[in-house]
Scaffold this motif. Structure first.
Motif, PDB file in Angstrom:
ATOM      1  N   SER A 185      -8.567   5.595 -11.055  1.00 14.49           N
ATOM      2  CA  SER A 185      -8.348   6.999 -10.782  1.00 14.49           C
ATOM      3  C   SER A 185      -8.604   6.405  -8.875  1.00 14.49           C
ATOM      4  N   VAL A 186      -8.847   7.139  -8.385  1.00 13.19           N
ATOM      5  CA  VAL A 186      -8.166   7.230  -6.637  1.00 13.19           C
ATOM      6  C   VAL A 186      -8.874   5.700  -5.713  1.00 13.19           C
ATOM      7  N   MET A 191      -3.081   4.660   3.024  1.00 10.49           N
ATOM      8  CA  MET A 191      -2.123   6.205   2.097  1.00 10.49           C
ATOM      9  C   MET A 191      -3.461   7.255   1.408  1.00 10.49           C
ATOM     10  N   ASN A 192      -4.121   6.804   1.269  1.00 10.94           N
ATOM     11  CA  ASN A 192      -4.993   8.141   0.154  1.00 10.94           C
ATOM     12  C   ASN A 192      -6.043   8.392   0.719  1.00 10.94           C
ATOM     13  N   ARG A 193      -6.822   8.013   1.681  1.00 12.28           N
ATOM     14  CA  ARG A 193      -7.283   8.978   3.130  1.00 12.28           C
ATOM     15  C   ARG A 193      -6.332   9.451   3.427  1.00 12.28           C
ATOM     16  N   GLU A 194      -5.419   9.042   4.463  1.00 11.59           N
ATOM     17  CA  GLU A 194      -4.238  10.010   4.920  1.00 11.59           C
ATOM     18  C   GLU A 194      -3.714  11.479   3.969  1.00 11.59           C
ATOM     19  N   MET A 195      -3.441  11.441   2.861  1.00 15.80           N
ATOM     20  CA  MET A 195      -3.129  12.284   2.078  1.00 15.80           C
ATOM     21  C   MET A 195      -4.609  13.490   2.112  1.00 15.80           C
ATOM     22  N   MET A 196      -5.497  12.476   1.867  1.00 16.73           N
ATOM     23  CA  MET A 196      -6.190  14.077   1.488  1.00 16.73           C
ATOM     24  C   MET A 196      -7.397  12.901   2.310  1.00 16.73           C
ATOM     25  N   PRO A 197      -7.643  14.103   3.850  1.00 12.82           N
ATOM     26  CA  PRO A 197      -8.699  13.579   5.155  1.00 12.82           C
ATOM     27  C   PRO A 197      -9.920  14.033   4.294  1.00 12.82           C
ATOM     28  N   ALA A 199     -11.288  14.356   1.282  1.00 13.21           N
ATOM     29  CA  ALA A 199     -11.658  13.861   0.099  1.00 13.21           C
ATOM     30  C   ALA A 199     -13.332  13.081   0.842  1.00 13.21           C
ATOM     31  N   ASP A 200     -14.201  12.825  -0.149  1.00 13.75           N
ATOM     32  CA  ASP A 200     -15.258  12.175  -1.104  1.00 13.75           C
ATOM     33  C   ASP A 200     -15.162  10.850  -1.066  1.00 13.75           C
ATOM     34  N   HIS A 201     -14.043   9.816   0.514  1.00 15.78           N
ATOM     35  CA  HIS A 201     -14.182   8.654   0.541  1.00 15.78           C
ATOM     36  C   HIS A 201     -15.049   7.721  -0.516  1.00 15.78           C
ATOM     37  N   GLU A 202     -16.284   8.420  -0.247  1.00 21.68           N
ATOM     38  CA  GLU A 202     -16.959   7.793  -0.639  1.00 21.68           C
ATOM     39  C   GLU A 202     -17.769   7.252  -2.692  1.00 21.68           C
ATOM     40  N   THR A 203     -16.810   8.278  -3.125  1.00 23.79           N
ATOM     41  CA  THR A 203     -16.418   8.013  -4.116  1.00 23.79           C
ATOM     42  C   THR A 203     -15.815   6.953  -4.823  1.00 23.79           C
ATOM     43  N   TRP A 204     -14.592   6.937  -3.907  1.00 25.32           N
ATOM     44  CA  TRP A 204     -13.912   6.054  -3.888  1.00 25.32           C
ATOM     45  C   TRP A 204     -13.641   4.725  -4.260  1.00 25.32           C
ATOM     46  N   VAL A 205     -12.725   3.792  -5.272  1.00 23.16           N
ATOM     47  CA  VAL A 205     -13.207   2.910  -5.254  1.00 23.16           C
ATOM     48  C   VAL A 205     -12.499   1.845  -4.496  1.00 23.16           C
ATOM     49  N   ASP A 206     -12.594   0.255  -4.769  1.00 27.91           N
ATOM     50  CA  ASP A 206     -12.644  -0.461  -3.502  1.00 27.91           C
ATOM     51  C   ASP A 206     -11.006  -1.300  -4.258  1.00 27.91           C
ATOM     52  N   PRO A 207     -10.620  -1.733  -3.274  1.00 29.76           N
ATOM     53  CA  PRO A 207      -9.173  -2.782  -4.346  1.00 29.76           C
ATOM     54  C   PRO A 207     -10.560  -3.617  -4.436  1.00 29.76           C
TER      55      PRO A 207
END
Length: 236
Positions: A185-186, A191-197, A199-207
């Motif tokens: 998903s996200v 880039m995603n952090r810049e586009m969605m400053p 958002a709840d970044h804690e739920t995003w998955v690390d590469p």
């Protein structure tokens, strides 16, 4: 519990190796002892190239929407290393924001080229070599490829194409190689952090977490898994 992989003596080609996910996959394979060949249209000396230590990989610059470039890179990899065991189709991008009837045809062409055509061409030229070694192909689809949605229909369609083409490659090569897709998903990228400053970044998955799943899909741990679309979106 931790998982360790040993890809010593094996060769992997990763497209989009200069991106956030591609660089994570390259690092994971290198740490597991593989010979890592990476392809990207962006050169390692570019500020957009995100792999911290490009000297760890055998880099091939090429535009994977161009069949001549793809054929050249795959031939170079096989000539230099004697085999190609795994293909990771990571190259891709996102565009959206407009409904279908307000989207330029150039956006359609761009998304189909970068997301689907690169996967098709890389697979077309790599599969015969991967098949020789009973290897695996892993491609990046998307959770959003499972249904339509507002504002990014063309992106979803391109990633659905990746997922369905993966199933076809698995069927066509049953018993000779495995082909699977992953569905993020996200992803937690700059880039995603810049586009969605906000958002709840804690739920995003690390590469790096997604890279571990890709290694597992190439490993003997998933020797009976082919034609699957594996969720890698965590809580995102």
């Amino acid at each position: 519990m931790s998982a360790d992989f040993d890809f010593g003596g094996e060769v992997v080609l990763i497209t989009g190796v200069g991106g956030a996910l591609g660089s994570g996959v390259a690092t994971a394979f290198a740490d597991a002892g593989a010979t890592v060949c990476g392809a990207d249209v962006v050169a390692p000396d570019s500020e957009d190239f995100q792999l911290d230590d490009p000297d760890r990989i055998d880099f091939h610059q090429g535009d994977f929407t161009d069949e001549d470039d793809v054929e050249r890179v795959v031939s170079e990899v096989v000539d230099e290393h004697g085999s190609l065991d795994y293909l990771c189709n990571v190259a891709g991008t996102w565009r959206g924001g407009d409904p279908v009837d307000e989207t330029d045809v150039d956006t359609f062409d761009f998304l189909m080229d970068v997301n689907l055509k690169t996967m098709f061409l890389a697979s077309k030229h790599a599969v015969p070599h991967v098949r020789d070694g009973d290897g695996a192909v892993v491609s990046v689809a998307s959770r959003s490829s499972l249904e339509g949605g507002e504002g990014d229909g063309l992106y979803r369609a391109s990633k659905a194409g990746v997922r369905l083409l993966t199933e076809s490659i698995a069927e066509e090569n049953e018993g000779e190689l495995r082909a699977n897709a992953i569905m993020p998903s996200v992803i937690d990228t700059p880039m995603n952090r810049e586009m969605m400053p906000d958002a709840d970044h804690e739920t995003w998955v690390d590469p790096a977490e997604i890279a571990d799943t890709i290694l597992a899909l190439c490993s003997d741990a998933t020797s009976v898994t082919s034609g699957a679309a594996v969720p890698v979106y965590g809580e995102a």
